[in-house]
Design a protein around this motif. Structure first.
Motif: not given
Lengths: 151, 415
Positions: B295-299, B382-385, B401-407
């Motif tokens: 659910k939480e990974i957007d791409m 919108k890509i959050k994660n 590697m996980i990349l996110s829009d917030t630290p």
């Protein structure tokens, strides 16, 4: 080389490497020359690995118990090769080669080999095969020349 | 430990088969310059460099040192990373370690490959031959490069077993590999930094010859000339230097037995097992605080030298269940407009300057998060994660590697 020498520098070198195979593989190759496939058994998990190696990484144990396996085995996975590499150059094969990963009877690992004497569409999982050795032996891994369907 | 974010990505202007107009050091400098342009930074703003390309592909042992002026690394620390196909992500992970540890604040990770100046298969042999014991341990007769290992066409021949095993486990058909190939090549057509940029149909793929069943020529990646840099910074520095940041919130890396292809090593008899991928992904997701990756990974951006692999990695990284990836493909969920866009960039399968290949995965995720994608492969949500994946070594080393829009929220003990 069609490129102009002004734009390219070609570096011609030919330096062969010479690697020791180690005592385990040396014993394995000598076995092939006598028509035997030798594996090695882990004293902890009891699994038999072919070709033999010194360490069972999972159990962190040195392996020393030699076991003869095969020469019959079962095809576990296969592909049909339509090309081969020849010193880095790709060559298209007129007749595709049948390549398989084979679980030899008594072994727990897989051995890669060529299968001859069968149509590609019959090379399914579970096919029973038997090793064919080179005669006379040439003291190399290719002494186990190919596999053929079990009679 | 400190938070680290990507504040800029620099690509060479194009990724193509042969860049005859520049030498290797000049090629690298183009990406370095692009990184400075993208971030408005100057060489004096960079504290240290990490540098990666494939061992032996161009026959070079210390390219990071003789090209140090072209990298703008004079008088600075620079270290070379080479972990095979995963080199790009390992190079970025090393930059992360530098900044997370507090050692440096701003680090540039530089990766490149100029395939056209070496021979990729000889280069691969240059990895395998020094690992000849592993090859011999697999019982492979080398026979001057004409033996069992060479039949089936080197890397494609070994990947074919993996593809067979993937099809067996998942219930997918060979046609799904064709479909995935067509989708990714069509994505690449929209990406100005992709190599094979052509709208491609399933029929186009099926018209290509077999290399090793079930893999066709149309299922394999190209060899590419190109370079990529990522600039990473600490949270404090990023606030001063950048408007948009893609935060690195999770890392994982894992090796299994070193043998020819996670294929016929001692105990692992399933070439599609790829346990290192499961372990690395679980570690990275946990570090990023992601509880339900479905659910939480957007791409995601997967390392796919061969077209069956993105499907396999979706299952191994935990982004879907085993046997589900090809159904997501059929339902259109992997497309740029879908629920889990997979290789919107076209993937390694369409662009493979191999030192950059595992760096371009997180770089593409970062560009999507920062809303700085050039071209038509911009994901319209919108890509959050995002999850980026690298694969290489002796077929058995995986980076995630996980990349996110917030630290990232640090663990209570400060890690």
């Amino acid at each position: 080389m069609s490129e102009s020498v002004v734009t390219n520098v070609v570096v011609p070198m030919n330096f062969p490497y010479n690697y020791r195979v180690g005592q385990y593989i040396e014993t394995y190759i000598r076995g092939l020359g006598e028509g035997k496939i030798l594996g090695i058994k882990c004293p902890s998990c009891g699994k038999v690995m072919v070709p033999p190696r010194k360490i069972c990484g999972v159990c962190d144990r040195v392996m020393e118990e030699w076991v003869e396996v095969g020469p019959e085995g079962t095809v576990e996975n296969y592909t049909v090769g339509h090309v081969r590499l020849n010193l880095g150059e790709v060559e298209r094969l007129d007749t595709p080669v049948l390549l398989a990963l084979i679980k030899l009877d008594g072994a727990d690992s897989l051995l890669a080999g060529e299968v001859r004497g069968i149509e590609p569409e019959k090379l399914g999982d579970g096919l029973r095969v038997r090793a064919v050795f080179k005669d006379p032996a040439g003291d190399s891994l290719s002494d186990l020349e190919y596999f053929e369907p079990e009679k | 430990m400190r938070n680290v974010g990507i504040i800029g990505v620099g690509y060479t202007p194009v990724f193509v088969s042969k860049r005859k107009d520049v030498n290797i050091a000049e090629l690298i400098s183009e990406a370095v310059d692009a990184g400075f342009r993208e971030t408005n930074l100057k060489p004096e703003d960079i504290d240290a460099f990490t540098f990666g390309n494939m061992q032996t592909f161009e026959g070079l042992n210390m390219p990071h040192l003789w090209a140090s002026d072209h990298i703008r690394a004079l008088d600075k620390p620079i270290i070379r990373i080479s972990t095979g196909g995963t080199t790009g992500m390992s190079t970025l992970q090393a930059a992360y370690y530098y900044v997370a540890s507090g050692m440096y604040d701003v680090v540039m990770a530089v990766t490149w490959e100029k395939h056209s100046e070496g021979d990729a298969q000889v280069g691969l042999s240059g990895i395998i031959i020094p690992e000849v014991i592993a090859m011999v341990q697999s019982g492979m007769d080398l026979a001057g490069g004409r033996g069992v290992g060479a039949m089936g066409g080197g890397s494609t021949g070994t990947a074919a077993y993996q593809a067979m095993s993937y099809l067996h486990h998942s219930g997918a058909d060979p046609e799904h590999i064709d479909k995935m190939a067509a989708m990714e090549r069509s994505n690449a057509a929209k990406n100005p930094y992709a190599h094979l940029r052509k709208e491609t149909t399933v029929e186009d793929i099926q018209a290509t010859p077999f290399i090793a069943w079930p893999l066709r020529y149309g299922h394999t990646c190209p060899t590419t000339d190109g370079a990529t840099v990522c600039i990473v910074a600490s949270e404090e520095k990023a606030a001063k230097l950048a408007d948009q940041v893609a935060w690195i919130t999770g890392l994982g890396a894992c090796a299994s037995d070193p043998c020819t292809g996670n294929l016929i090593e001692g105990q692992i008899t399933d070439p599609a097992e790829q346990e290192p991928c499961c372990i690395a992904s679980a570690k990275a997701l946990e570090m990023a605080g992601i509880e339900d990756p479905k659910k939480e990974i957007d791409m995601c951006e997967m390392y796919d030298g061969f077209a069956h692999q993105s499907l396999m990695w979706l299952e191994k990284t935990g982004l879907c269940e085993v046997g589900e990836a090809h159904k997501l493909l059929d339902a259109g969920e992997l497309e740029i407009e879908g629920r889990i866009p997979t290789n919107a960039s076209g993937g390694v399968f369409s662009t493979n300057a191999i030192g950059t290949s595992a760096m371009n995965r997180p770089a593409e995720c970062a560009l999507q998060i920062m809303d700085r994608v050039e071209g038509g492969h911009k994901i319209p949500k919108k890509i959050k994660n995002a999850l980026a994946h690298g694969w290489g070594g002796m077929f058995q080393y995986v980076t995630v590697m996980i990349l996110s829009d917030t630290p990232r929220k640090l663990y209570p003990d400060g890690r």
